[in-house]
Design a protein around this motif. Structure first.
Motif, PDB file in Angstrom:
ATOM      1  N   PHE A 221     -42.504  -6.872   8.293  1.00 51.31           N
ATOM      2  CA  PHE A 221     -41.309  -6.469   7.545  1.00 51.31           C
ATOM      3  C   PHE A 221     -40.690  -7.633   6.786  1.00 51.31           C
ATOM      4  O   PHE A 221     -40.322  -7.504   5.618  1.00 51.31           O
ATOM      5  N   PHE A 222     -40.575  -8.780   7.437  1.00 53.75           N
ATOM      6  CA  PHE A 222     -39.902  -9.907   6.800  1.00 53.75           C
ATOM      7  C   PHE A 222     -40.742 -10.505   5.674  1.00 53.75           C
ATOM      8  O   PHE A 222     -40.203 -10.970   4.669  1.00 53.75           O
ATOM      9  N   ALA A 223     -42.063 -10.472   5.823  1.00 55.57           N
ATOM     10  CA  ALA A 223     -42.930 -10.933   4.736  1.00 55.57           C
ATOM     11  C   ALA A 223     -42.803  -9.994   3.542  1.00 55.57           C
ATOM     12  O   ALA A 223     -42.725 -10.433   2.389  1.00 55.57           O
ATOM     13  N   GLU A 224     -42.762  -8.706   3.828  1.00 63.81           N
ATOM     14  CA  GLU A 224     -42.578  -7.718   2.764  1.00 63.81           C
ATOM     15  C   GLU A 224     -41.203  -7.865   2.131  1.00 63.81           C
ATOM     16  O   GLU A 224     -41.050  -7.760   0.909  1.00 63.81           O
ATOM     17  N   ASN A 225     -40.199  -8.119   2.971  1.00 68.65           N
ATOM     18  CA  ASN A 225     -38.845  -8.286   2.465  1.00 68.65           C
ATOM     19  C   ASN A 225     -38.735  -9.498   1.549  1.00 68.65           C
ATOM     20  O   ASN A 225     -38.054  -9.459   0.518  1.00 68.65           O
ATOM     21  N   LEU A 226     -39.415 -10.579   1.911  1.00 70.84           N
ATOM     22  CA  LEU A 226     -39.414 -11.774   1.071  1.00 70.84           C
ATOM     23  C   LEU A 226     -40.070 -11.488  -0.270  1.00 70.84           C
ATOM     24  O   LEU A 226     -39.590 -11.933  -1.324  1.00 70.84           O
ATOM     25  N   LYS A 227     -41.144 -10.725  -0.244  1.00 71.75           N
ATOM     26  CA  LYS A 227     -41.835 -10.348  -1.475  1.00 71.75           C
ATOM     27  C   LYS A 227     -40.925  -9.517  -2.370  1.00 71.75           C
ATOM     28  O   LYS A 227     -40.843  -9.733  -3.584  1.00 71.75           O
ATOM     29  N   VAL A 228     -40.222  -8.577  -1.758  1.00 74.94           N
ATOM     30  CA  VAL A 228     -39.284  -7.731  -2.501  1.00 74.94           C
ATOM     31  C   VAL A 228     -38.136  -8.565  -3.055  1.00 74.94           C
ATOM     32  O   VAL A 228     -37.713  -8.389  -4.199  1.00 74.94           O
ATOM     33  N   PHE A 229     -37.625  -9.482  -2.232  1.00 78.15           N
ATOM     34  CA  PHE A 229     -36.502 -10.330  -2.646  1.00 78.15           C
ATOM     35  C   PHE A 229     -36.866 -11.142  -3.889  1.00 78.15           C
ATOM     36  O   PHE A 229     -36.058 -11.278  -4.814  1.00 78.15           O
TER      37      PHE A 229
ATOM     38  N   LEU B 101     -28.420  -8.215   1.945  1.00 79.26           N
ATOM     39  CA  LEU B 101     -28.154  -7.072   2.823  1.00 79.26           C
ATOM     40  C   LEU B 101     -28.506  -5.755   2.132  1.00 79.26           C
ATOM     41  O   LEU B 101     -29.025  -4.830   2.767  1.00 79.26           O
ATOM     42  N   LEU B 102     -28.229  -5.677   0.834  1.00 75.71           N
ATOM     43  CA  LEU B 102     -28.584  -4.474   0.082  1.00 75.71           C
ATOM     44  C   LEU B 102     -30.092  -4.267   0.059  1.00 75.71           C
ATOM     45  O   LEU B 102     -30.584  -3.153   0.257  1.00 75.71           O
ATOM     46  N   LEU B 103     -30.832  -5.343  -0.165  1.00 73.95           N
ATOM     47  CA  LEU B 103     -32.289  -5.236  -0.184  1.00 73.95           C
ATOM     48  C   LEU B 103     -32.844  -4.850   1.182  1.00 73.95           C
ATOM     49  O   LEU B 103     -33.758  -4.028   1.281  1.00 73.95           O
ATOM     50  N   VAL B 104     -32.284  -5.425   2.231  1.00 78.62           N
ATOM     51  CA  VAL B 104     -32.761  -5.103   3.583  1.00 78.62           C
ATOM     52  C   VAL B 104     -32.493  -3.635   3.911  1.00 78.62           C
ATOM     53  O   VAL B 104     -33.381  -2.917   4.391  1.00 78.62           O
ATOM     54  N   SER B 105     -31.271  -3.180   3.655  1.00 73.65           N
ATOM     55  CA  SER B 105     -30.930  -1.790   3.977  1.00 73.65           C
ATOM     56  C   SER B 105     -31.745  -0.813   3.133  1.00 73.65           C
ATOM     57  O   SER B 105     -32.204   0.219   3.636  1.00 73.65           O
ATOM     58  N   THR B 106     -31.948  -1.149   1.854  1.00 71.80           N
ATOM     59  CA  THR B 106     -32.742  -0.280   0.986  1.00 71.80           C
ATOM     60  C   THR B 106     -34.194  -0.242   1.442  1.00 71.80           C
ATOM     61  O   THR B 106     -34.830   0.819   1.443  1.00 71.80           O
ATOM     62  N   GLN B 107     -34.711  -1.385   1.845  1.00 76.66           N
ATOM     63  CA  GLN B 107     -36.095  -1.423   2.314  1.00 76.66           C
ATOM     64  C   GLN B 107     -36.267  -0.624   3.605  1.00 76.66           C
ATOM     65  O   GLN B 107     -37.268   0.074   3.783  1.00 76.66           O
ATOM     66  N   LEU B 108     -35.301  -0.713   4.498  1.00 73.29           N
ATOM     67  CA  LEU B 108     -35.370   0.059   5.740  1.00 73.29           C
ATOM     68  C   LEU B 108     -35.346   1.564   5.447  1.00 73.29           C
ATOM     69  O   LEU B 108     -36.130   2.332   6.023  1.00 73.29           O
ATOM     70  N   LEU B 109     -34.454   1.979   4.553  1.00 73.30           N
ATOM     71  CA  LEU B 109     -34.406   3.391   4.168  1.00 73.30           C
ATOM     72  C   LEU B 109     -35.681   3.799   3.435  1.00 73.30           C
ATOM     73  O   LEU B 109     -36.190   4.911   3.613  1.00 73.30           O
ATOM     74  N   PHE B 110     -36.192   2.903   2.619  1.00 72.24           N
ATOM     75  CA  PHE B 110     -37.433   3.158   1.886  1.00 72.24           C
ATOM     76  C   PHE B 110     -38.594   3.373   2.854  1.00 72.24           C
ATOM     77  O   PHE B 110     -39.429   4.264   2.659  1.00 72.24           O
ATOM     78  N   ASN B 111     -38.633   2.580   3.912  1.00 68.44           N
ATOM     79  CA  ASN B 111     -39.686   2.733   4.913  1.00 68.44           C
ATOM     80  C   ASN B 111     -39.563   4.063   5.647  1.00 68.44           C
ATOM     81  O   ASN B 111     -40.572   4.706   5.968  1.00 68.44           O
ATOM     82  N   VAL B 112     -38.324   4.472   5.922  1.00 64.38           N
ATOM     83  CA  VAL B 112     -38.106   5.780   6.543  1.00 64.38           C
ATOM     84  C   VAL B 112     -38.595   6.885   5.610  1.00 64.38           C
ATOM     85  O   VAL B 112     -39.290   7.814   6.032  1.00 64.38           O
ATOM     86  N   PHE B 113     -38.236   6.768   4.345  1.00 57.31           N
ATOM     87  CA  PHE B 113     -38.662   7.760   3.355  1.00 57.31           C
ATOM     88  C   PHE B 113     -40.186   7.802   3.252  1.00 57.31           C
ATOM     89  O   PHE B 113     -40.793   8.874   3.239  1.00 57.31           O
ATOM     90  N   GLN B 114     -40.805   6.640   3.189  1.00 53.59           N
ATOM     91  CA  GLN B 114     -42.263   6.562   3.094  1.00 53.59           C
ATOM     92  C   GLN B 114     -42.943   7.225   4.282  1.00 53.59           C
ATOM     93  O   GLN B 114     -43.956   7.911   4.128  1.00 53.59           O
ATOM     94  N   SER B 115     -42.394   7.002   5.465  1.00 57.75           N
ATOM     95  CA  SER B 115     -43.020   7.543   6.670  1.00 57.75           C
ATOM     96  C   SER B 115     -43.076   9.063   6.647  1.00 57.75           C
ATOM     97  O   SER B 115     -43.927   9.666   7.301  1.00 57.75           O
ATOM     98  N   GLU B 116     -42.186   9.682   5.876  1.00 57.68           N
ATOM     99  CA  GLU B 116     -42.150  11.141   5.805  1.00 57.68           C
ATOM    100  C   GLU B 116     -43.030  11.696   4.700  1.00 57.68           C
ATOM    101  O   GLU B 116     -43.687  12.717   4.868  1.00 57.68           O
TER     102      GLU B 116
END
Length: 226
Positions: A3-11, A203-218
């Motif tokens: 997650f953190f490697a992906e988050n860094l890439k997104v950041f 914080l916005l990127l982290v929260s969006t990524q977490l929600l994005f992962n939830v969305f993806q899982s569905e």
């Protein structure tokens, strides 16, 4: 991917435009709030100013969240696709995100007129609308409604979604506001303001990524660009 490697890439993909938007959004919001407070405290009365700055505040509260979430979603999508630039992404999705967001606000307002709690519930239920617009093949083909699709994803993952929203949209912002709100004006405390805006961006990127992962899982297996 971690997650953190992906988050860094997104950041890295969206940090600069998102940071600029956060700075502008925070300072406009602070400025408008100050103007409304001053108008309310005016002993001679300044009802026209209250209406004017209140109206601008409403417009700002619609425009900037859409720009922020769309920019963040550009970074999520770019991490897994090959969008040439943010202009291309905005040209394809921004208008539709605005439209669906306004539809969402209409639903939320309608439910809020009945009772506060149903309005809050409708807000969290429609939190995935921008994700549907930018990531759903079925939505792009006109086969599903964004609001209904968001509600479907939320109902299947309501605990995760509420936990993310509570932590990143309520708990942390309340703490930051109660402690650092007076330091957000860039023309008064520039270094502190920029530091807080950078924190808000992350914080916005982290929260969006977490929600994005939830969305993806569905939806990833059957209805997603990503």
């Amino acid at each position: 991917m971690n997650f953190f490697a992906e988050n860094l890439k997104v950041f890295k993909k969206a940090a600069l435009p998102l940071f600029v938007l956060v700075i502008v959004s925070n300072n406009i919001d602070q400025y408008l709030n100050i103007q409304v407070e001053q108008a309310l405290q005016n002993p001679l009365g300044a009802i026209n100013q209250v209406y004017f700055f209140g109206f601008l505040s409403i417009i700002s509260s619609i425009i900037f969240p859409v720009l922020l979430i769309t920019t963040a979603l550009y970074a999520m999508s770019k991490a897994q696709q090959h969008w040439e630039n943010i202009t291309t992404f905005f040209g394809r999705y921004l208008n539709q995100v605005f439209i669906e967001t306004l539809r969402s606000w209409g639903k939320i307002l309608g439910w809020s007129l009945l009772f506060i709690l149903p309005g809050v519930w409708k807000y969290v239920e429609l939190i995935f609308v921008p994700f549907v617009v930018t990531s759903s093949v079925s939505y792009e083909n006109g086969e599903i409604d964004a609001l209904k699709a968001s509600s479907h994803v939320f109902r299947r993952h309501w605990f995760k979604a509420i936990a993310i929203l509570f932590i990143f949209h309520l708990f942390i912002p309340l703490i930051l506001t109660s402690i650092f709100d007076s330091y957000r004006l860039i023309w008064k405390t520039p270094i502190a303001s920029l530091a807080l805006s950078l924190l808000d961006t992350y914080l916005l990127l982290v929260s969006t990524q977490l929600l994005f992962n939830v969305f993806q899982s569905e939806v990833r297996k059957h209805d997603s660009h990503v």
